[in-house]
Design a protein around this motif. Structure first.
Motif, mmCIF file in Angstrom:
data_model
loop_
_atom_site.group_PDB
_atom_site.id
_atom_site.type_symbol
_atom_site.label_atom_id
_atom_site.label_comp_id
_atom_site.label_asym_id
_atom_site.label_seq_id
_atom_site.Cartn_x
_atom_site.Cartn_y
_atom_site.Cartn_z
ATOM 1 N N VAL A 145 0.944 -0.782 0.079
ATOM 2 C CA VAL A 145 -0.090 -0.357 0.281
ATOM 3 C C VAL A 145 0.721 1.636 0.070
ATOM 4 O O VAL A 145 1.789 0.933 0.759
ATOM 5 C CB VAL A 145 -0.859 -0.045 0.963
ATOM 6 C CG1 VAL A 145 -1.793 -0.939 0.409
ATOM 7 C CG2 VAL A 145 -0.213 -0.034 2.767
ATOM 8 N N GLY A 146 0.240 2.921 -0.553
ATOM 9 C CA GLY A 146 1.075 3.078 -0.735
ATOM 10 C C GLY A 146 1.518 3.946 -1.707
ATOM 11 O O GLY A 146 1.944 3.346 -2.370
ATOM 12 N N MET A 147 1.779 5.785 -1.641
ATOM 13 C CA MET A 147 2.000 5.760 -3.493
ATOM 14 C C MET A 147 3.253 7.119 -2.506
ATOM 15 O O MET A 147 2.775 7.603 -1.233
ATOM 16 C CB MET A 147 1.374 6.073 -4.346
ATOM 17 C CG MET A 147 0.326 6.913 -4.104
ATOM 18 S SD MET A 147 -1.002 6.514 -5.378
ATOM 19 C CE MET A 147 -0.454 7.494 -6.275
ATOM 20 N N GLY A 148 3.749 7.934 -2.925
ATOM 21 C CA GLY A 148 4.127 8.833 -2.815
ATOM 22 C C GLY A 148 5.594 8.862 -1.756
ATOM 23 O O GLY A 148 6.464 8.232 -1.805
ATOM 24 N N ASP A 149 5.316 9.302 -0.691
ATOM 25 C CA ASP A 149 6.205 9.894 0.745
ATOM 26 C C ASP A 149 6.281 8.284 1.823
ATOM 27 O O ASP A 149 7.682 7.802 2.167
ATOM 28 C CB ASP A 149 6.504 10.670 1.696
ATOM 29 C CG ASP A 149 5.984 11.796 0.815
ATOM 30 O OD1 ASP A 149 7.039 11.891 -0.466
ATOM 31 O OD2 ASP A 149 6.480 13.131 1.229
ATOM 32 N N VAL A 150 5.402 7.880 1.858
ATOM 33 C CA VAL A 150 5.093 6.797 2.364
ATOM 34 C C VAL A 150 4.670 5.643 1.271
ATOM 35 O O VAL A 150 3.503 5.021 0.989
ATOM 36 C CB VAL A 150 4.246 6.761 3.935
ATOM 37 C CG1 VAL A 150 4.273 5.208 4.824
ATOM 38 C CG2 VAL A 150 4.732 7.719 4.190
ATOM 39 N N ARG A 151 5.378 4.068 1.937
ATOM 40 C CA ARG A 151 5.161 3.313 1.021
ATOM 41 C C ARG A 151 5.396 1.773 1.860
ATOM 42 O O ARG A 151 6.255 1.765 2.969
ATOM 43 C CB ARG A 151 5.667 2.613 -0.219
ATOM 44 C CG ARG A 151 5.713 4.199 -1.143
ATOM 45 C CD ARG A 151 6.121 3.423 -2.167
ATOM 46 N NE ARG A 151 6.606 4.433 -3.502
ATOM 47 C CZ ARG A 151 6.764 5.076 -3.985
ATOM 48 N NH1 ARG A 151 8.834 4.804 -3.654
ATOM 49 N NH2 ARG A 151 7.240 6.737 -4.427
ATOM 50 N N LEU A 152 4.099 0.560 2.375
ATOM 51 C CA LEU A 152 4.077 -0.483 3.914
ATOM 52 C C LEU A 152 4.009 -1.585 2.035
ATOM 53 O O LEU A 152 2.462 -1.252 2.083
ATOM 54 C CB LEU A 152 3.238 0.162 4.263
ATOM 55 C CG LEU A 152 2.851 1.076 5.048
ATOM 56 C CD1 LEU A 152 1.942 1.668 6.368
ATOM 57 C CD2 LEU A 152 3.952 1.828 5.877
ATOM 58 N N ARG A 153 5.043 -2.789 2.857
ATOM 59 C CA ARG A 153 4.642 -3.881 2.310
ATOM 60 C C ARG A 153 4.062 -4.879 3.347
ATOM 61 O O ARG A 153 5.797 -4.958 4.169
ATOM 62 C CB ARG A 153 4.948 -4.182 1.529
ATOM 63 C CG ARG A 153 6.221 -4.197 1.056
ATOM 64 C CD ARG A 153 6.922 -4.679 -0.576
ATOM 65 N NE ARG A 153 8.285 -4.304 -0.875
ATOM 66 C CZ ARG A 153 9.012 -5.471 -0.570
ATOM 67 N NH1 ARG A 153 8.295 -6.557 -0.147
ATOM 68 N NH2 ARG A 153 10.182 -4.728 -0.790
ATOM 69 N N PRO A 154 4.551 -6.266 3.344
ATOM 70 C CA PRO A 154 5.407 -7.559 4.052
ATOM 71 C C PRO A 154 6.042 -7.925 3.744
ATOM 72 O O PRO A 154 6.175 -7.297 2.447
ATOM 73 C CB PRO A 154 3.900 -8.153 4.270
ATOM 74 C CG PRO A 154 2.502 -7.963 2.587
ATOM 75 C CD PRO A 154 2.691 -6.755 2.486
ATOM 76 N N ALA A 155 6.964 -8.084 4.220
ATOM 77 C CA ALA A 155 7.859 -8.964 4.102
ATOM 78 C C ALA A 155 8.625 -9.947 5.675
ATOM 79 O O ALA A 155 8.651 -10.297 6.541
ATOM 80 C CB ALA A 155 10.001 -7.697 4.132
ATOM 81 N N SER A 156 8.749 -11.346 4.208
ATOM 82 C CA SER A 156 8.722 -12.177 5.196
ATOM 83 C C SER A 156 10.482 -12.592 4.662
ATOM 84 O O SER A 156 11.417 -12.272 4.277
ATOM 85 C CB SER A 156 8.559 -13.744 4.337
ATOM 86 O OG SER A 156 8.998 -14.601 4.995
ATOM 87 N N THR A 157 11.374 -12.605 6.452
ATOM 88 C CA THR A 157 13.085 -13.159 5.733
ATOM 89 C C THR A 157 13.107 -14.593 6.818
ATOM 90 O O THR A 157 12.908 -14.645 7.298
ATOM 91 C CB THR A 157 13.699 -12.328 6.319
ATOM 92 O OG1 THR A 157 13.096 -11.487 7.496
ATOM 93 C CG2 THR A 157 13.699 -10.515 5.612
ATOM 94 N N GLY A 158 13.422 -15.175 5.904
ATOM 95 C CA GLY A 158 13.122 -16.889 6.129
ATOM 96 C C GLY A 158 11.478 -16.672 7.516
ATOM 97 O O GLY A 158 10.452 -16.871 7.146
ATOM 98 N N ARG A 159 11.725 -16.565 8.955
ATOM 99 C CA ARG A 159 10.788 -17.482 9.401
ATOM 100 C C ARG A 159 10.047 -16.471 10.183
ATOM 101 O O ARG A 159 9.245 -16.276 10.993
ATOM 102 C CB ARG A 159 11.018 -18.180 10.940
ATOM 103 C CG ARG A 159 12.226 -17.912 11.795
ATOM 104 C CD ARG A 159 12.385 -18.681 12.437
ATOM 105 N NE ARG A 159 14.022 -18.383 13.625
ATOM 106 C CZ ARG A 159 13.970 -18.459 14.687
ATOM 107 N NH1 ARG A 159 13.820 -18.926 15.732
ATOM 108 N NH2 ARG A 159 15.385 -17.796 15.543
ATOM 109 N N TRP A 160 10.740 -14.905 9.527
ATOM 110 C CA TRP A 160 10.753 -13.585 10.538
ATOM 111 C C TRP A 160 9.057 -12.577 9.398
ATOM 112 O O TRP A 160 9.745 -12.667 8.089
ATOM 113 C CB TRP A 160 11.227 -12.780 11.023
ATOM 114 C CG TRP A 160 12.393 -12.605 11.799
ATOM 115 C CD1 TRP A 160 13.918 -13.373 11.853
ATOM 116 C CD2 TRP A 160 12.172 -12.585 12.908
ATOM 117 N NE1 TRP A 160 14.514 -13.675 12.721
ATOM 118 C CE2 TRP A 160 13.067 -13.090 14.306
ATOM 119 C CE3 TRP A 160 11.285 -12.107 13.968
ATOM 120 C CZ2 TRP A 160 13.060 -13.093 15.480
ATOM 121 C CZ3 TRP A 160 11.045 -12.148 15.216
ATOM 122 C CH2 TRP A 160 12.583 -12.553 15.992
#
Length: 141
Positions: free
Chosen positions: A66-81
């Motif tokens: 989500v988001g555009m412009g100055d702030v963008r968010l998204r889920p990220a998976s790094t192994g078990r985290w």
């Protein structure tokens, strides 16, 4: 009745091409501004940045980009985290680019904080004090 909640998390900051480094993120929510969650990032007692984010956008970012412009968010998976990747674009730099930072937050901690905010003001029950807002705008605030 509770009208405010706050939590402090250790998050990972990545600025430019650097490795991640731990910083503190102080999350706060106040029923007086029911759509907003404030993030204050600090390190060694210094405030690095303060951002006010839309509460719904923050929740949506846990499951999809989500988001555009100055702030963008998204889920990220790094192994078990399971993390929430928060990308912030700041002020312009002299070279024409913009300051850029990415913060990685443990997603379950953000979800728990959002549940606390929903106990204070349930989604869909937010009230906007239009008269107060207009007075602030007219005063130049």
């Amino acid at each position: 009745m509770k009208s405010f909640t706050h939590t402090t998390l250790v998050v990972q900051l990545q600025a430019g091409d650097t490795d991640r480094c731990p910083v503190l993120a102080h999350l706060s929510y106040d029923a007086a501004d029911p759509f907003a969650v404030t993030f204050l990032f600090s390190h060694d007692g210094r405030v690095l940045a303060r951002w006010t984010l839309d509460r719904d956008m923050l929740g949506d970012g846990l499951s999809r980009p989500v988001g555009m412009g100055d702030v963008r968010l998204r889920p990220a998976s790094t192994g078990r985290w399971e993390e929430l990747r928060m990308e912030f674009l700041g002020d312009p730099r002299p070279d024409g680019g913009r300051h850029h930072a990415v913060v990685f937050v443990w997603a379950p901690a953000v979800a728990a904080f959002l549940r606390e905010t929903h106990e204070i003001v349930p989604p869909g029950q937010e009230k906007v004090r239009v008269d107060d807002f207009l007075a602030e705008v007219m005063a130049g605030g």
